[in-house]
Scaffold this motif. Structure first.
Motif, PDB file in Angstrom:
ATOM      1  N   ALA A  48       0.833  -1.202   0.000  1.00 17.42           N
ATOM      2  CA  ALA A  48       0.000   0.000   0.000  1.00 17.42           C
ATOM      3  C   ALA A  48       0.871   1.257   0.000  1.00 17.42           C
ATOM      4  O   ALA A  48       0.568   2.235  -0.689  1.00 17.42           O
ATOM      5  N   VAL A  49       1.953   1.242   0.785  1.00 16.95           N
ATOM      6  CA  VAL A  49       2.852   2.394   0.825  1.00 16.95           C
ATOM      7  C   VAL A  49       3.538   2.581  -0.527  1.00 16.95           C
ATOM      8  O   VAL A  49       3.659   3.698  -1.041  1.00 16.95           O
ATOM      9  N   ARG A  50       3.974   1.478  -1.129  1.00 13.01           N
ATOM     10  CA  ARG A  50       4.607   1.565  -2.457  1.00 13.01           C
ATOM     11  C   ARG A  50       3.661   2.183  -3.471  1.00 13.01           C
ATOM     12  O   ARG A  50       4.018   3.102  -4.224  1.00 13.01           O
ATOM     13  N   HIS A  51       2.431   1.653  -3.523  1.00 13.19           N
ATOM     14  CA  HIS A  51       1.471   2.102  -4.534  1.00 13.19           C
ATOM     15  C   HIS A  51       1.041   3.547  -4.291  1.00 13.19           C
ATOM     16  O   HIS A  51       0.665   4.244  -5.236  1.00 13.19           O
ATOM     17  N   ALA A  52       1.087   4.005  -3.040  1.00 16.15           N
ATOM     18  CA  ALA A  52       0.720   5.392  -2.746  1.00 16.15           C
ATOM     19  C   ALA A  52       1.819   6.364  -3.161  1.00 16.15           C
ATOM     20  O   ALA A  52       1.542   7.451  -3.673  1.00 16.15           O
ATOM     21  N   LEU A  53       3.077   5.985  -2.939  1.00 21.07           N
ATOM     22  CA  LEU A  53       4.188   6.893  -3.226  1.00 21.07           C
ATOM     23  C   LEU A  53       4.605   6.885  -4.694  1.00 21.07           C
ATOM     24  O   LEU A  53       5.105   7.896  -5.199  1.00 21.07           O
ATOM     25  N   ARG A  54       4.414   5.758  -5.385  1.00 20.12           N
ATOM     26  CA  ARG A  54       4.920   5.647  -6.755  1.00 20.12           C
ATOM     27  C   ARG A  54       4.369   6.722  -7.690  1.00 20.12           C
ATOM     28  O   ARG A  54       5.141   7.409  -8.375  1.00 20.12           O
ATOM     29  N   PRO A  55       3.038   6.928  -7.788  1.00 22.39           N
ATOM     30  CA  PRO A  55       2.540   7.942  -8.734  1.00 22.39           C
ATOM     31  C   PRO A  55       2.855   9.376  -8.322  1.00 22.39           C
ATOM     32  O   PRO A  55       2.839  10.265  -9.170  1.00 22.39           O
ATOM     33  N   ILE A  56       3.139   9.603  -7.044  1.00 22.47           N
ATOM     34  CA  ILE A  56       3.418  10.962  -6.592  1.00 22.47           C
ATOM     35  C   ILE A  56       4.871  11.344  -6.866  1.00 22.47           C
ATOM     36  O   ILE A  56       5.162  12.438  -7.348  1.00 22.47           O
ATOM     37  N   LEU A  57       5.795  10.427  -6.593  1.00 24.87           N
ATOM     38  CA  LEU A  57       7.212  10.742  -6.705  1.00 24.87           C
ATOM     39  C   LEU A  57       7.784  10.439  -8.080  1.00 24.87           C
ATOM     40  O   LEU A  57       8.875  10.917  -8.409  1.00 24.87           O
ATOM     41  N   SER A  58       7.085   9.648  -8.889  1.00 24.91           N
ATOM     42  CA  SER A  58       7.585   9.296 -10.223  1.00 24.91           C
ATOM     43  C   SER A  58       7.039  10.277 -11.245  1.00 24.91           C
ATOM     44  O   SER A  58       5.831  10.460 -11.359  1.00 24.91           O
ATOM     45  N   GLY A  59       7.952  10.901 -11.976  1.00 26.69           N
ATOM     46  CA  GLY A  59       7.534  11.885 -12.966  1.00 26.69           C
ATOM     47  C   GLY A  59       7.557  11.387 -14.389  1.00 26.69           C
ATOM     48  O   GLY A  59       6.926  11.974 -15.263  1.00 26.69           O
ATOM     49  N   THR A  60       8.299  10.316 -14.659  1.00 25.61           N
ATOM     50  CA  THR A  60       8.403   9.773 -16.014  1.00 25.61           C
ATOM     51  C   THR A  60       8.248   8.266 -15.960  1.00 25.61           C
ATOM     52  O   THR A  60       8.242   7.646 -14.888  1.00 25.61           O
ATOM     53  N   LEU A  61       8.146   7.654 -17.150  1.00 26.61           N
ATOM     54  CA  LEU A  61       8.068   6.195 -17.216  1.00 26.61           C
ATOM     55  C   LEU A  61       9.340   5.564 -16.672  1.00 26.61           C
ATOM     56  O   LEU A  61       9.294   4.521 -16.007  1.00 26.61           O
ATOM     57  N   GLY A 330      -4.363   8.021 -15.245  1.00 21.99           N
ATOM     58  CA  GLY A 330      -5.188   7.256 -14.321  1.00 21.99           C
ATOM     59  C   GLY A 330      -4.519   6.888 -13.024  1.00 21.99           C
ATOM     60  O   GLY A 330      -5.100   6.147 -12.225  1.00 21.99           O
ATOM     61  N   LEU A 331      -3.310   7.392 -12.765  1.00 21.81           N
ATOM     62  CA  LEU A 331      -2.627   7.108 -11.507  1.00 21.81           C
ATOM     63  C   LEU A 331      -3.140   8.089 -10.456  1.00 21.81           C
ATOM     64  O   LEU A 331      -2.768   9.264 -10.448  1.00 21.81           O
ATOM     65  N   ASP A 332      -3.978   7.611  -9.565  1.00 20.87           N
ATOM     66  CA  ASP A 332      -4.699   8.466  -8.624  1.00 20.87           C
ATOM     67  C   ASP A 332      -4.421   8.009  -7.209  1.00 20.87           C
ATOM     68  O   ASP A 332      -4.414   6.805  -6.922  1.00 20.87           O
TER      69      ASP A 332
END
Length: 402
Positions: A48-61, A330-332
């Motif tokens: 859950a922590v991984r999936h929450a932080l990934r779309p916020i901190l990742s800016g590119t593919l 769609g990363l929300d």
């Protein structure tokens, strides 16, 4: 063990590692959004922590592909199967040395700090004064600390730059004309004179028969023309869309160049109306979007932003001749139920929803993210626009409710 004792300190250190070792563009806004996300997830649940932080901190593919390994290296640096409380501390805490002596530093050999050093140390800011606060802070203080934002931060300015808007090329405008012609979604209520209509126009027929001595030799007809659709574009300006949002803005400028009824909004964690800037760019002016941290360059709260659009603009802009175009990956990080409810209402009150997801160009991509899974049932057209050719192809595959 973690480098620091509290979660906020670890979060700041993790963001620093991502920026230093992996080239992530992370500013104060992203750290603030990440801290907010950790408030609503189950912290003992690693996934859950991984999936929450990934779309916020990742800016590119590329950031997305290296995030998981960086997360593991930072928070779980030891061999598999070894508990963290059995690993050496990363903070240099006391422990037995190789010679059997206590590994604590001999305090007598440490230099005595000068008065100036002491004053300088007292002036250093505490982590409690930053954008996030330690977990032991009271609920009210934590809320206040999370809302506290620095008046200026170079990292925040660098991470929240909004793109400039320029005029659309001829290929983009041609594709926009094809889309507008394809989406004449509804018949007008009024009957108009037409060469080949479906209703006989007795009045005009009798009037023109006066020219032929009362003989009705030239019948006149009426028909109901199709109404030009209204376009509402909602463009995701979050960091995960930083490499693709410019294509969505080109779509908006191209549509504004060939049709009148259009409204454009950008969103990240808040909604911002940019119709005036888009119309100016369509007229040939160079426009710069305002670098609003809530509407550009931050995290993603699609459901809340769509709900804000419905509450503020829905009554005036939505209708059976309105085509809603959402450009997002769609990363929300928001609640799926909020997004699902907003999409249901948008679908009910519009002619159709076109969702432009740039990740569709990625091989083996599947829309399995929570946000995309919640929105997908209400999308009438699921496509991707990354260049002029894909925009022209959209006019051939788009579907709306007549």
């Amino acid at each position: 063990m973690y480098p620091f004792a509290s979660l906020p300190e670890n979060l700041i250190a993790f963001c620093a590692v991502l920026g230093r070792d992996h080239g992530f563009r992370i500013g104060a806004g992203e750290v603030h959004d990440a801290a907010r996300a950790l408030e609503v997830v189950d912290l003992p649940d690693e996934h859950a922590v991984r999936h929450a932080l990934r779309p916020i901190l990742s800016g590119t593919l590329h950031d997305v592909t290296v995030f998981d390994q960086a997360f593991t290296d930072f928070f779980f640096p030891g061999p598999a199967g070894v508990r963290q409380d059995q690993m050496p501390s990363a903070r240099g805490e006391p422990g037995p040395g190789e010679d059997g002596r206590d590994g604590r530093v001999d305090q007598e050999r440490l230099p005595t700090p000068s008065r100036a050093d002491a004053d300088e140390g007292d002036a250093r800011p505490d982590v409690r004064d930053g954008p996030i606060a330690p977990l032991e802070t009271a609920d009210g203080d934590l809320e206040e600390a999370l809302l506290a934002r620095s008046s200026y931060s170079p990292l925040e300015a660098r991470g929240a730059d909004a793109p400039a808007l320029t005029g659309a090329g001829s290929a983009w405008r041609d594709a926009a004309r094809s889309l507008v012609r394809r989406l004449h979604v509804r018949l007008s209520r009024r009957w108009r004179p037409a060469r080949n209509g479906t209703r006989f126009d007795l009045r005009r027929t009798l009037r023109v028969s006066l020219q032929t001595g009362g003989e009705a030799l030239a019948p006149r007809w009426l028909r109901r023309p199709r109404r030009t659709p209204r376009f509402v574009l909602l463009i995701d300006g979050s960091r995960s869309m930083s490499a693709h949002a410019r294509d969505a803005l080109r779509v908006a400028v191209a549509l504004a160049s060939v049709t009148g009824p259009i409204e454009v909004f950008t969103f990240s964690t808040a909604l911002q109306r940019v119709t005036g800037d888009v119309r100016g760019a369509a007229a040939g002016e160079l426009r710069h979007l305002e670098s609003d941290q809530g509407a550009w360059g931050g995290g993603t709260r699609i459901g809340e932003c769509l709900r804000e659009f419905l509450r503020t603009f829905g009554e005036r802009l939505l209708g059976r001749d309105t085509v809603v175009i959402i450009a997002s990956d769609g990363l929300d990080v928001g609640e799926p139920d909020t997004l699902r409810g907003a999409m249901r209402e948008l679908h009910r009150r519009s002619a159709g929803i076109v969702w432009l997801n740039p990740l569709l160009e990625t091989p083996e991509y599947e829309p399995t993210a929570r946000g995309m899974s919640a929105a997908r049932p209400y999308v009438t057209t699921f496509a991707s626009v990354t260049d002029e050719a894909s925009f022209a192809r959209l006019s051939r595959v788009v579907r709306v409710r007549v």
